[in-house]
Design an enzyme around this catalytic site. Structure first.
Site: not given
Length: 209
Positions: A114-115, A118-120
């Protein structure tokens, strides 16, 4: 006509990365309802545990509004290290996290978080750049809205990231139901709507043989 080689997941050559499944950030997820998203994330964690694959958990700026990691992940994967990044948005910019991925010796990286955009996406694209085979678990990754998710998926797919849901990850790793019907089926029974009825039917038929 050029063909693309089928890169299937290998239980002996993969590592799971759970990125920023944090109590604060998860409240921003709107492309799945809360119960559905929780179900998918915990199912994926059980898949990682079932196959005995190495996993790494990480959080970003826990002392800020992002909040702590959801407790169910370290409870399900107690042997997985938790890397608490002090501020790096891209997890692969954190030296400790990146070193653990490298030291695992695995070539296939299964990412959720998540998110999504971005984070993925950021670590997934960094991993592709470094030569890894990257598989993003779409239904264990969440974000603000479906249109932002779709944009993130397109960006990653254009760079060679494979997009799968958690059941596809599980099935591709398992390869053959005959390896373990009850154990593998119990994950599906717990997390796929209606599948518990199928397992009951199977178990009842088996007892009657």
């Amino acid at each position: 006509m050029a063909t693309t080689k089928y890169k299937r997941l290998d239980r002996d050559d993969c590592i799971f990365l759970f990125v920023d499944h944090q109590a604060g950030l998860i409240q921003l997820v709107r492309d799945f309802n809360p119960d559905e998203f929780r179900n998918n994330v915990l199912a994926l964690a059980k898949v990682a545990k079932y196959f005995g694959a190495p996993s790494i958990l990480t959080t970003s700026f826990e002392t800020g509004p992002n909040g702590p990691i959801v407790k169910e992940l370290p409870e399900t994967l107690p042997e997985a290290p938790v890397i608490r990044r002090p501020g790096q948005i891209n997890a692969m910019d954190n030296e400790e996290f990146a070193d653990l991925v490298k030291k695992s010796g695995k070539k296939q990286v299964i990412v959720s978080g998540v998110l999504t955009e971005i984070c993925v996406s950021f670590p997934a694209l960094s991993l592709i750049e470094q030569g890894y085979e990257v598989f993003v678990v779409t239904d264990a990754s969440g974000t603000f809205a479906e249109h932002t998710r779709e944009a993130a998926h397109k960006r990653m797919a254009q760079q060679g990231v494979q997009l799968l849901n958690w059941v596809a990850v599980a099935a591709e790793l398992h390869r053959d139901w005959r390896r373990d019907i009850e154990g593998f089926g119990s994950i599906w029974g717990d997390h796929v709507p209606g599948y518990w009825c199928l397992m009951q039917s199977y178990n009842t038929a088996k007892q009657g043989q």
